[in-house]
Design an enzyme around this catalytic site. Structure first.
Site, PDB file in Angstrom:
ATOM      1  CG  HIS B  82      -2.039   0.975   1.116  1.00  0.00           C
ATOM      2  ND1 HIS B  82      -3.312   0.704   1.548  1.00  0.00           N
ATOM      3  CD2 HIS B  82      -2.084   2.231   0.616  1.00  0.00           C
ATOM      4  CE1 HIS B  82      -4.088   1.755   1.315  1.00  0.00           C
ATOM      5  NE2 HIS B  82      -3.358   2.694   0.762  1.00  0.00           N
ATOM      6  CG  LEU B  85       5.133   4.767  -5.981  1.00  0.00           C
ATOM      7  CD1 LEU B  85       5.553   3.788  -7.085  1.00  0.00           C
ATOM      8  CD2 LEU B  85       6.336   5.128  -5.118  1.00  0.00           C
ATOM      9  NE  ARG B  86       0.806  11.464  -2.818  1.00  0.00           N
ATOM     10  CZ  ARG B  86      -0.310  11.063  -2.221  1.00  0.00           C
ATOM     11  NH1 ARG B  86      -1.286  10.514  -2.921  1.00  0.00           N
ATOM     12  NH2 ARG B  86      -0.472  11.200  -0.922  1.00  0.00           N
ATOM     13  CG  HIS B 254      -6.068   2.235   5.322  1.00  0.00           C
ATOM     14  ND1 HIS B 254      -7.441   2.230   5.331  1.00  0.00           N
ATOM     15  CD2 HIS B 254      -5.696   2.877   4.182  1.00  0.00           C
ATOM     16  CE1 HIS B 254      -7.872   2.868   4.260  1.00  0.00           C
ATOM     17  NE2 HIS B 254      -6.842   3.260   3.548  1.00  0.00           N
ATOM     18  CG  ASP B 327      -2.380   4.833   3.442  1.00  0.00           C
ATOM     19  OD1 ASP B 327      -2.214   5.140   2.240  1.00  0.00           O
ATOM     20  OD2 ASP B 327      -3.336   5.238   4.118  1.00  0.00           O
ATOM     21  CG  HIS B 331       0.197  14.937   1.462  1.00  0.00           C
ATOM     22  ND1 HIS B 331      -0.532  14.985   0.298  1.00  0.00           N
ATOM     23  CD2 HIS B 331      -0.395  13.982   2.228  1.00  0.00           C
ATOM     24  CE1 HIS B 331      -1.523  14.109   0.352  1.00  0.00           C
ATOM     25  NE2 HIS B 331      -1.463  13.477   1.511  1.00  0.00           N
TER      26      HIS B 331
END
Lengths: 309, 446
Positions: B82, B85-86, B254, B327, B331
């Site tokens: 999980h 990688l954006r 999660h 997860d 950011h």
């Protein structure tokens, strides 16, 4: 003694001695407010910025007048008419204002924690004038001042705070402030507006107005935000008013000399009946008047000669 | 290229091995596992006479590199099922290159990336882009997770068959739940044709409302809007019934609430084909971490109460919770440095997961070291049917070597990830990655 804090972010961070100091200072300030010439030089040369991200009449005006009577230079910035509408972040707005060397920034913001966020980034004293549903410390202080003025004491008194507790910063600050000063606190409201675990804050919880107001010394009604009806928290203004509106009839269950308070703005006929709001036991306008004295005391203690360190 | 890893404690949960063994690696595969597989004498000593010594010398010389793993643990390369990688879309937060480097640094050799990129991974072309980029720029193996619905909108199924053919190992609308129960039922049925697990981000959006933290004492005190545990558990319970109805494979991402653990435990006992994961931050932290309006403790699902945390520990112990997954949700600093209400949900986890697991689960004795490693290797491999997560002769030499006793302090500035949003900054943790090998190649070394 003085205050050792740079900022006033919450009632929780104040000791009972500090609260007493603020209330005592406010008493001398109240004397100033009743003079013909309402101006003292305590904050001459100090700059104070009112930074308001939410509409406000009484709090903003109250801080502004308090600052002016103490001879501070007062600047009002409202988010709707500033760079915030151009997408500037709270951090950048704060740093921009900081560069203009204010001594005090009074912040009203819809997000809980916004005052702390700003305080951590500014050298100016930040006074929280309401952050989301978190705290509104100057309101609780003026409420305590008003109760003490009328009842002569705080310790041992019983208060019931009634209405939308979940969304109320006034309720949170008053619960902490009243308890710190030795008062007993009850809360009451529709089950949908009582936050979970509120009893763990040491308050007694009621869902019946009649039972909540029985033998209390102070009844504090909270403003109902009527748009909560759309989110399913209550079925109609009519039913809310029937169950939780304070009327002459309901007051029969209370002590005959009970003090009635409301932080405003009121929804007359919803949470409080007009004859009660304007009646002999109502302290609603005293609260507004005392707000000036308490805020003068705060500005004086946080930016004036009263500031320690 | 031959590498000898000598003297380490080999822990391979897949085979039940936990012993001091040597590993010989050749051409990216493990070719020998045995006591003394590389028990060669030092090179200088073997220069002498005698056929035995000469033979030793021969094998010693043939090894290009000897790694001394004395006092260290050697386990299958960790698998994180999980990860965000954006890329494509938010390369300012993370890229396939930086995210896989963070993985390597954290001891992960295989990661699965969630489809909530821009564009969404709901088509073959996006899956292929990710796989191609990972092949060229990635430090570790990447397996994409495809979308359940087109654009993650929860309206129509994505072309799941094509995503499967392109290389997706599971499907998920992660970040969002599939709210429509009928559509979720169809997704489960459809994915079952390819035996793909459906990974659900379990959340009833109506119950969550505009919540930003767990609905509990801390939300009440701070005046932050709460997300009740029931928001997760209601959805978990619904999906367990749908998994039972369809006989399909459900994986719950999660898990955070005690109620969810309870209903999953019951479903497993009834034979429902369900698996689930927990994040290191949910086992290490509670809602208390939010105090001070710490945006690096804001994630979805939120950090919950101590009772919930204890239920997660019990779920890990009794096997209700199969997998530990991060997860990993990068950011930027400016996104997180905001009012709490406005900061995005999510924390990075790849570079702290192993140490947080060791510190909060193994050191206090919640899990044995082999049990913890299983939840980071063989268990995710089993759920995703990957030929990974084991140490066997002939298997890929994806290996993690770590020091289970070394203490270190988390300093986000040293992260290989592009982002710094960890709730563990300044934490003293036990257990540090020493070397990460993918197909016999060293991709990270302390």
């Amino acid at each position: 003694m003085g205050l050792v804090h740079k900022d006033l972010l919450s009632i929780q961070e104040l000791t009972s001695d500090e609260i007493r100091l603020i209330l005592d200072t406010a008493e001398s300030m109240k004397e100033v407010a009743r003079r013909d010439i309402k101006k003292v030089p305590a904050l001459r040369g100090k700059t104070m910025i009112n930074l308001f991200y939410e509409p406000s009449t009484r709090t903003r005006t109250s801080f502004e007048i308090a600052g002016k009577w103490l001879s501070a230079d007062v600047i009002n910035v409202s988010a709707s008419a500033s760079s915030v509408t151009k997408g500037e972040s709270l951090k950048d707005t704060g740093l921009t204002l900081q560069a203009m060397h204010p001594d005090i920034v009074v912040l009203r913001h819809p997000a809980a924690g916004a005052a702390q966020f700003l305080a951590e980034r500014l050298t100016a004293s930040v006074i929280n004038a309401g952050d989301g549903a978190h705290e509104h410390p100057s309101q609780a202080l003026l409420d305590l001042f008003t109760i003490r003025e009328k009842a002569g004491r705080l310790e041992g008194l019983k208060a019931a705070i009634i209405g939308d507790i979940a969304h109320s910063r006034v309720a949170r600050s008053n619960i902490h402030g009243m308890q710190r000063m030795g008062m007993e606190v009850r809360v009451a409201g529709p089950r949908t507006m009582l936050p979970r675990f509120i009893e763990r804050l040491g308050v007694e919880v009621f869902t019946s107005l009649d039972r909540a107001v029985a033998d209390v010394d102070v009844i504090m009604m909270l403003r109902l935000q009527t748009e909560r009806q759309q989110t399913g928290l209550f079925p109609s203004l009519r039913e809310y008013s029937r169950l939780f509106g304070l009327t002459a009839e309901r007051l029969k269950a209370a002590k005959p000399d009970v003090l009635i308070m409301h932080p405003g703005p009121m929804n007359r006929g919803v949470e409080i009946a007009p004859d009660i709001a304007d009646g002999p036991y109502s302290l609603i306008l005293n609260q507004v008047e005392n707000g000036l004295a308490v805020r003068m005391a705060l500005l004086y203690l946080f930016a004036g000669s009263g500031q320690a360190g | 290229m031959r590498i000898l890893i000598r003297g380490g404690r080999i822990i391979d949960p897949a085979s039940g091995v936990d012993d001091l063994l040597d590993l010989l690696i050749e051409d990216g595969k493990v070719i020998r596992i045995e006591k003394g597989a590389g028990n060669t004498e030092p090179l200088e000593a073997s220069k002498g006479k005698g056929t035995k010594a000469a033979k030793h010398a021969e094998s010693a010389l043939a090894v290009d590199r000897v790694m001394d793993a004395t006092g260290l643990v050697v386990c299958p390369g960790l698998i994180d099922m999980h990860v965000h990688l954006r890329q494509p879309g938010r390369e300012d937060k993370e890229t396939i290159a930086s995210g896989t480097m963070a993985a390597a640094r954290g001891g992960f050799t295989t990661i699965c990336c969630m489809p909530n990129t821009d564009p969404v991974n709901d088509t073959r072309s996006v899956t292929e882009f990710i796989l191609d980029t990972a092949k060229r720029e990635g430090a570790v193996q990447v397996y994409p997770v495809g979308a359940i619905t087109k654009g993650l909108k929860g309206e129509e199924l994505a072309e799941i068959g094509e995503l499967f053919e392109a290389g997706c190992v599971a499907i998920s609308d992660d970040g969002r739940p599939v709210m429509n129960a009928e559509l979720m039922r169809r997704a489960l049925e459809y994915a079952a044709m390819f035996d793909l697990p459906v990974i659900q981000h379990s959340e009833d959006l109506h119950l969550s409302g505009r919540g930003v933290v767990h609905e509990g004492l801390v939300s009440t005190e701070l005046g932050l809007r709460g997300i009740p545990s029931a928001s997760e558990a209601v959805m978990v319970a619904r999906d367990l019934l749908l998994a039972e109805l369809t006989g399909a494979r459900l994986h719950i991402a999660h898990v955070s609430a005690a109620e969810s653990v309870r209903v999953i435990r019951d479903a497993k006992a009834r034979g429902v084909r369900v698996s689930c994961e927990v994040t290191p931050h949910h086992v290490a932290l509670t809602e208390e971490a939010v105090r001070g309006f710490q945006t690096n403790a804001k994630m979805n699902p939120p950090l919950r109460s101590e009772d919930d945390r204890q239920a997660l520990l019990e779920g890990l112990r009794d096997g209700t919770i199969d997998v530990i997954a991060t997860d990993h949700a990068p950011h930027t600093v400016q996104e997180k440095e905001r009012e709490f209400d406005l900061a995005p949900y999510g924390v990075v986890g790849l570079e702290t997961a192993l140490a947080v697991t060791l510190t909060t689960l193994v050191v206090p004795g919640v899990l044995s070291l082999p049990q913890a490693i299983a939840k980071l290797t063989s268990e995710p491999a089993r759920i995703l049917k990957l030929q990974k997560g084991k140490i066997a002769e002939g298997a890929d030499a994806d290996l993690t070597i770590f020091d289970p006793h070394r203490d270190w302090t988390v300093d986000p500035a040293t992260f290989a990830s592009k982002s710094r949003n960890t709730p563990f900054a300044g934490w003293r943790l036990t257990g540090a990655t020493v070397t990460t090998l993918v197909s016999g190649q060293v991709v990270w070394e302390a």
